[in-house]
Each structure stands twice: as structure tokens, then as C-alpha cells.
Motif scaffolding. Structure first.
Motif, PDB file in Angstrom:
ATOM      1  N   LEU A 190      25.793 -31.377 -39.641  1.00  0.00           N
ATOM      2  CA  LEU A 190      26.602 -30.614 -40.587  1.00  0.00           C
ATOM      3  C   LEU A 190      27.938 -31.278 -40.889  1.00  0.00           C
ATOM      4  CD1 LEU A 190      25.889 -27.113 -39.026  1.00  0.00           C
ATOM      5  CD2 LEU A 190      24.892 -28.056 -41.103  1.00  0.00           C
ATOM      6  N   GLY A 191      28.224 -32.406 -40.247  1.00  0.00           N
ATOM      7  CA  GLY A 191      29.482 -33.101 -40.480  1.00  0.00           C
ATOM      8  C   GLY A 191      30.633 -32.583 -39.641  1.00  0.00           C
ATOM      9  N   ILE A 192      30.384 -31.559 -38.832  1.00  0.00           N
ATOM     10  CA  ILE A 192      31.408 -31.024 -37.937  1.00  0.00           C
ATOM     11  C   ILE A 192      30.812 -30.896 -36.541  1.00  0.00           C
ATOM     12  CG2 ILE A 192      32.729 -29.776 -39.698  1.00  0.00           C
ATOM     13  CD1 ILE A 192      31.280 -27.237 -38.856  1.00  0.00           C
ATOM     14  N   GLU A 193      31.676 -30.889 -35.565  1.00  0.00           N
ATOM     15  CA  GLU A 193      31.261 -30.707 -34.175  1.00  0.00           C
ATOM     16  C   GLU A 193      31.184 -29.209 -33.891  1.00  0.00           C
ATOM     17  OE1 GLU A 193      30.039 -32.069 -30.501  1.00  0.00           O
ATOM     18  OE2 GLU A 193      30.476 -33.261 -32.270  1.00  0.00           O
ATOM     19  N   LEU A 194      30.058 -28.767 -33.337  1.00  0.00           N
ATOM     20  CA  LEU A 194      29.868 -27.345 -33.057  1.00  0.00           C
ATOM     21  C   LEU A 194      29.853 -27.080 -31.562  1.00  0.00           C
ATOM     22  CD1 LEU A 194      27.016 -26.456 -35.583  1.00  0.00           C
ATOM     23  CD2 LEU A 194      29.456 -26.109 -35.858  1.00  0.00           C
ATOM     24  N   VAL A 249      31.722 -22.136 -32.932  1.00  0.00           N
ATOM     25  CA  VAL A 249      33.092 -22.540 -33.253  1.00  0.00           C
ATOM     26  C   VAL A 249      33.167 -24.061 -33.346  1.00  0.00           C
ATOM     27  CG1 VAL A 249      34.125 -20.519 -32.164  1.00  0.00           C
ATOM     28  CG2 VAL A 249      33.786 -22.571 -30.833  1.00  0.00           C
ATOM     29  N   SER A 250      34.268 -24.528 -33.863  1.00  0.00           N
ATOM     30  CA  SER A 250      34.555 -25.952 -33.918  1.00  0.00           C
ATOM     31  C   SER A 250      36.019 -26.129 -33.534  1.00  0.00           C
ATOM     32  CB  SER A 250      34.293 -26.507 -35.319  1.00  0.00           C
ATOM     33  OG  SER A 250      34.566 -27.888 -35.355  1.00  0.00           O
ATOM     34  N   LYS A 251      36.272 -26.229 -32.247  1.00  0.00           N
ATOM     35  CA  LYS A 251      37.641 -26.334 -31.738  1.00  0.00           C
ATOM     36  C   LYS A 251      37.802 -27.653 -30.988  1.00  0.00           C
ATOM     37  CE  LYS A 251      38.995 -21.704 -31.937  1.00  0.00           C
ATOM     38  NZ  LYS A 251      39.397 -21.513 -33.278  1.00  0.00           N
ATOM     39  N   CYS A 252      38.813 -28.380 -31.364  1.00  0.00           N
ATOM     40  CA  CYS A 252      39.131 -29.651 -30.722  1.00  0.00           C
ATOM     41  C   CYS A 252      40.087 -29.399 -29.564  1.00  0.00           C
ATOM     42  CB  CYS A 252      39.777 -30.573 -31.747  1.00  0.00           C
ATOM     43  SG  CYS A 252      40.185 -32.191 -31.112  1.00  0.00           S
ATOM     44  N   GLN A 300      40.245 -28.180 -37.191  1.00  0.00           N
ATOM     45  CA  GLN A 300      40.043 -27.067 -36.265  1.00  0.00           C
ATOM     46  C   GLN A 300      39.338 -25.949 -37.020  1.00  0.00           C
ATOM     47  OE1 GLN A 300      40.334 -27.444 -33.182  1.00  0.00           O
ATOM     48  NE2 GLN A 300      42.401 -27.348 -32.416  1.00  0.00           N
ATOM     49  N   GLY A 301      38.364 -25.333 -36.402  1.00  0.00           N
ATOM     50  CA  GLY A 301      37.666 -24.213 -37.017  1.00  0.00           C
ATOM     51  C   GLY A 301      36.601 -24.674 -38.001  1.00  0.00           C
ATOM     52  N   ILE A 302      35.800 -23.734 -38.427  1.00  0.00           N
ATOM     53  CA  ILE A 302      34.727 -24.021 -39.379  1.00  0.00           C
ATOM     54  C   ILE A 302      35.187 -23.558 -40.755  1.00  0.00           C
ATOM     55  CG2 ILE A 302      32.316 -23.586 -39.975  1.00  0.00           C
ATOM     56  CD1 ILE A 302      31.796 -22.979 -37.033  1.00  0.00           C
TER      57      ILE A 302
END
Length: 161
Positions: A150-154, A7-10, A98-100
Motif C-alpha cells: 500500500l506504500g505505507i508501513e502498517l 495504524v501507521s506510526k513511526c 505519521q498516521g494513515i
């Protein structure tokens, strides 16, 4: 079968705390005096930075980013918009991701498949679920994805045995 979710949740509570700390610092600093520099949270959850000059807006963005980092919120969650306006009113919008999204999810799925590890990756909304027969395979997938940019936080959640 063991599985986990990617997931990618802040943490929005930490973002709120960082925004409040940045507001306090902006109100106290002498270089922001009489510049009407503000940080607002909009109805859709994004942040709006306002100032009278472009330099003060960039400085306010730097203050906010520093506060976010100190509160362990990755800057990858921020989608910084371009500067709007000129002269006495300069604005910039910061969206909190928020989210992928579909593209990074497909990229994650492709990476897992190309790694030849005996696991399955499936996209479920804004998360990616990885299932496999052995826990070691799942942990090697986690290590593989941590090594990728990937450019996003996992985050890896919901680990089931």
C-alpha cells in the motif's frame, strides 16, 4: 466483538537515534570533509539535509537511510522531497509520515470489503478499526493486508477479544 486497529506510526525516538548516528558518521568520514554536509531536524518534525554538492547530499541520504534500516525504521515512513538549490548550497527535505492518510485508508477499507471476509472496517481519524465476530477472521484480514503493498508501513494494534 473482537477488534483491532490498523495504524501507521513511526517510532520517532528511533529516528532521532538514527539521525545522531548518521551525523557522527558524516562528521568522521573523509569523503564528507569540507563539504558542510548537515542533517537538521526542523520544528515541524521533518529532516533537512544540506550540503555543498549534489553527490554528497545523495551520499548523506544513503547514510541516513542505512542507519534508519539498522534501527528497524521502515523507509516507507520517509517522504523524500526533491533537491532544492544548486552550486554551493543544495538542500533536500525529508518528511516523516505519521498516521494513515485518507486515500490509503479508503484503499484498506475497500480491500477488506472486497475480500468477502465477514468483518467491518471503519476509518477513525488516522487509524482504521476492523471488527468481526471471530478472531480467525481478524487474523485473515491481517494476513491479507501484510500481503498488499500500500506504500505505507502498517502496524496492527489494540487487539481486543
Amino acid at each position: 466483538m473482537p477488534s483491532f486497529d490498523i495504524v501507521s506510526k513511526c517510532d520517532l525516538h528511533e529516528v532521532d537515534n538514527a539521525v545522531e548516528q548518521a551525523r557522527k558518521e558524516i562528521n568522521q568520514r573523509f569523503d564528507f570533509k569540507d563539504t558542510r554536509t548537515e542533517i537538521e531536524k526542523t520544528a515541524d518534525g521533518s529532516l533537512l539535509l544540506k550540503s555543498t554538492t549534489e553527490d554528497r547530499l545523495k551520499a548523506a541520504l544513503d547514510v541516513l537511510q542505512t542507519r534508519l534500516v539498522k534501527r528497524n525504521v521502515s523507509l516507507k515512513f520517509l517522504d523524500v522531497g526533491k533537491l532544492e538549490g544548486s552550486g554551493q548550497n543544495v538542500r533536500q527535505t525529508l518528511k516523516i509520515k505519521q498516521g494513515i492518510a485518507d486515500e490509503p485508508a479508503k484503499k484498506i477499507q475497500r480491500l477488506v470489503k472486497d475480500s468477502k471476509i465477514k468483518v467491518q472496517a471503519s476509518i477513525q481519524g488516522d487509524t482504521v478499526r476492523v471488527t468481526g465476530k471471530q478472531r480467525d477472521d481478524l487474523q485473515s484480514v491481517m494476513a491479507l493486508l501484510r500481503g498488499q503493498d500500500l506504500g505505507i508501513e502498517l502496524q496492527f494494534t489494540n487487539f481486543r477479544d
